[in-house]
Structures are given as C-alpha cells and as structure tokens.
Design an enzyme around this catalytic site. Structure first.
Site, PDB file in Angstrom:
ATOM      1  N   GLU A   1       1.602  -2.752  -1.112  1.00  0.00           N
ATOM      2  CA  GLU A   1       1.797  -2.095   0.186  1.00  0.00           C
ATOM      3  C   GLU A   1       0.871  -0.896   0.177  1.00  0.00           C
ATOM      4  OE1 GLU A   1       2.365   0.306   2.893  1.00  0.00           O
ATOM      5  OE2 GLU A   1       4.186   0.896   1.817  1.00  0.00           O
TER       6      GLU A   1
ATOM      7  N   CYS B   1       2.159   5.876   5.580  1.00  0.00           N
ATOM      8  CA  CYS B   1       1.135   4.834   5.663  1.00  0.00           C
ATOM      9  C   CYS B   1       1.113   4.163   7.026  1.00  0.00           C
ATOM     10  CB  CYS B   1       1.350   3.798   4.562  1.00  0.00           C
ATOM     11  SG  CYS B   1       3.021   3.146   4.492  1.00  0.00           S
TER      12      CYS B   1
END
Length: 477
Positions: free
Chosen positions: A246, A280
């Site tokens: 990720e 993010c």
C-alpha cells in the site's frame, strides 16, 4: 521520557544485544521524548523463528478460540484509548482532541472490531462438486508500517493476520514507535500465545530489508512510500513470497460544474489538510471548472485561513506539525518548486506559521493555476499543500485525474449522484469518494498502478492473509 528499548519476541520483553539506540523526537517541540533500540538482522531472525515455531499451533486454533482472543484485545484496547491517543500525539504530532482521540486511536480499534466481526461469520471451506476448497492461514507474516497513521496502519495488518491464524513480526516506523509498543503490551496482557506476535523496532535497512528477505517469512505486507515499496519487493523476490503493498498517492478531487461549490471546496480543503496532509489518500489535486476558478480560489483561501495550526495538545488546534524534520524540509522544497514553476500562491507559503518559532510546523498552502506538467501536480508532497487545477470539460477532468503514476483514491462532487457515479467508473483508482463520503472499514483499501497491489480493510484485507487449497475427490465419486 519513554524507555521503549525492549523488543517483544516469543512472548517476552527482551533488551536486544548489540542494538543501537535511537531517540524519538516530539515534532511539536523538537525535544527527545523517548528511546528505542534499532534492531539488526540477528534480531529479525530471532523474531521470525519464534513466529515460525508458533505457527503450527496458532494456525490450528479454532475460529472460536481466535475470536475470543480478538474480543479480549478489543476490550483492552478500548480501555486504553486515551493512553494510546496521547502516545500518537507525542510521537507524530496529531492534535489530541481533534484527531488522535476521535480518529487516530479509534481507527486502530475499528480494525480489530471489524476483524472479529468478519471472523465470526466467515466460512473457510466451500464445496465445488466433489472438490473442497479450503482457505488456510498464509503463514509467518512480516508487517512493515509507516508513521503517518501509525496505529491505524498497524491494526489494518495485525488484526486480520491474527484472525486468519497467521503469526507475525511487526516493524513499525522508528519515527513513531510508541503506539506499536502499547499494542504489544495489550497483547501481552491478554495472553496472546508466545511467538504469535513479535515486535522488532528498527530502520528499513537494518530490519525492514532482512524481514522482507527472510526465507521463513511467507508473506510481507508493507505500507509506505513507493520508493521503499520497490525495495521491499526486491528483497522479497528471491524467495518468491507474497508481497502486498500500500504505497503513495496523488488523489484527484473532481468538483463538477453542478456541485454545491462552497460545500465541495470546504470539504476538499479540510480533508486535504487533515493530519497535516500526511495521508496517502489525501485529495491533493482539486480539479475545478475553468469558469469557476476565481470563485474556487476565493473559497479555498477563506477555508484555508480558518485552519488553526499549533500545539497538538491544545483543544482548538486543527492541524499539528509534520512528523519529522526530514518531512518538514521535503514540504518546504516542494513549496519552493511550486513558486519557481510559476504556480499561483493563494494561501500559505514557506516557513512556519506566525507565532510558532519551533517545531516542524508548516503553513497550510494552496497553489492555483497548476498544470499537470508541474512538479507539485505530480509529486506526492505528503504535507499540507493543495493544488487547484482548472479543466475545460468533464472528459478533460477525468483525463487529468488519471494522468498520474498513482491510483489510490479519487473524489467526485456533483449535484447528480448518477453523474458522479459515471465519473467514478472512469477513474483508475482503488477507491472513489462521492460527495464527501467517508472511509468504510468494511470496504477494500488499496490502489492501482504505483499505489500498490493487494487490498486491506474488511474481508478483502482478511483474505490477503489466507492461502487457497483445492482438495479434489473430497466428497468421493
């Protein structure tokens, strides 16, 4: 000052031999608030071997046994939310009242509650004619997590791994290691069996790389930068283990011409600045109709100036410091680059906000008239910097949104839900938020392209920690 120099290996708190010490800095004060040990390949090997020894027993526990333990963890976690939130504020600067208490700490608990709920109803076996399909624990897992949402990212991996029957070694960020230590204490208190969960602090070269490369590790789950993710993949490749990544993002927030402009801009600015822009999936590119650019600039400046930057222990603080001096310097460099490229600075800029003489505080900054060739439009800044980018029509907005090496999240605002849904179908991202919709613990989280592979959260994250076996002839002929 916190003394967290011990590792948690094989059910014991151990002072690691030969480990260097590292200082943990409070980013709001730039003062030392703790000490940890930086592990080595030797410490990784000890932890992995403990996890391997524990795997046979833990992987064969019943669903009810694992569920009972997860429920004990949830109760203990909930009783320590205040303590955990304060540790997060101290280690990475999240405002205590407005972020650490309501979001950062509860997010960690949320993943454990979700894992327990999924495990309770999950069927590990199914029949396909005479074949039995069985889902089994993936094995020993190496879990490597970042500093921006420290406990959320840890729990998103640890909770489903435990529920699935895996054993694990966790390497949290050395910048923000406090909350991981507190979670290990919870596991120790509730009686997680020795070797099932192991904690080794350290940096990427000293612990992350040998953990990813270790031949006894079956799966690596990593959250962090795309650059570091490629290094993890390279280290893991010789043993052909499963790797879930990720990574970074540069998410586009498309505000269509029929959207409630004030609501959409307000939500876009506040969501971008949440956690000081260190998420993010932050909506760092606001795409707006060219005909409404002036109005958007005015609204964005207004909402940006409402944001209170300051001491994360104060209740009126909206955003705190960046998590480290290194991150502060990166953000300053990106702002300089934006100015040099000719982007229109409408709010913020270089340096600290007025009245803050120390700490890694950055000004909430908004650039407008940004085009897709500019550095600030393409680089993941990971700070409180928003780029406003004009578009001519809906097709151009979608093209700009997809013109990125990343594909983690997207955002669409429209007065027509059907129109927003149609745009969402065309975005090459792992998630899309329509009209300000919040994250969902049961929905998959992960990205396309260089934002990574694999999924976390909900049953999708749970199944990342399972292998699939087909047993032919199970029912006989």
């Amino acid at each position: 000052m916190r003394d967290y120099r011990e590792f948690y290996i094989d059910g014991q708190w151990v002072r690691p031999k030969g480990a260097r010490e590292a200082e943990v800095i409070n980013p709001a004060t730039e003062k030392i608030v703790g000490l940890i040990s930086l592990g080595t390949e030797e410490h990784v090997d000890l932890a992995v071997r403990a996890a391997r020894r524990a795997f046979d027993g833990w992987s064969r526990t019943s669903k009810d046994q694992r569920l009972e333990l997860l429920e004990q963890v949830c109760r203990a976690f909930e009783s320590k939310l205040d303590e955990i939130a304060k540790a997060i504020t101290e280690e990475m600067g999240a405002p205590l009242v407005q972020l650490a208490l309501p979001l950062q700490a509860p997010a960690g608990l949320g993943h454990f509650l979700t894992a327990a709920s999924i495990l309770r109803d999950y069927d590990f076996e199914e029949s396909l004619g005479t074949t039995r399909v069985v889902r089994e624990p993936a094995g020993v897992c190496g879990l490597i997590t970042p500093w921006n949402w420290p406990l959320n990212q840890i729990a998103a991996k640890v909770a489903p791994a435990l529920a699935a029957g895996c054993t694990m070694v966790l390497k949290p960020s050395e910048i923000a290691p406090f909350s991981a230590y507190l979670l290990a204490r919870i596991f120790d208190e509730v009686g997680v069996p020795p070797g099932v969960f192991n904690l080794v602090n350290g940096d990427g070269p000293g612990v992350g790389a040998p953990l990813a490369a270790h031949p006894e590790v079956d799966l690596v789950s990593f959250t962090g930068s795309t650059r570091a993710g490629t290094l993890v993949s390279t280290a893991a490749a010789p043993t052909v283990k499963r790797v879930a990544l990720e990574l970074g993002g540069k998410s586009a927030n498309i505000i269509l011409d029929d959207a409630d402009l004030e609501t959409a801009v307000k939500h876009g600015v506040r969501t971008m600045m949440l956690n000081t822009g260190q998420s993010c999936n932050a909506p760092s590119r606001m795409l707006v109709p060219l005909s409404k650019l002036d109005e958007v600039e005015h609204l964005a400046e207004h909402f940006c100036k409402e944001i209170v930057v300051g001491d994360p222990m104060h209740s009126d603080t909206n955003i705190g410091p960046l998590a480290s001096g290194m991150q502060y310097e990166k953000v300053q460099d990106c702002i300089r680059q934006g100015v040099a490229e000719g982007a229109k600075l409408i709010c913020g800029g270089l340096g600290r906000p007025d009245g803050l003489e120390s700490g890694y505080f950055a000004q909430p900054t908004i650039f407008s008239a940004v085009n897709k060739q500019m550095y600030i439009a393409r680089e993941e800044i990971f700070g409180p910097v928003l780029c406003i980018m004009p578009y001519g029509d809906e097709n151009e907005a979608i093209q700009i949104a997809n013109d990125s090496c990343y594909g983690l999240s997207g955002y669409v605002s429209s007065g027509s839900l059907e129109r927003a849904r149609n745009v969402a179908k065309q975005l090459r991202t792992g998630a899309v938020h329509l009209n300000g919709a919040a994250l969902d613990f049961t929905a998959p989280f992960g990205g396309y392209k260089q934002s990574g592979n694999g999924r976390e959260w909900g049953k999708y994250g749970f199944e990342e920690f399972l292998e699939i076996k087909a047993v032919m002839g199970y029912e006989g002929s």
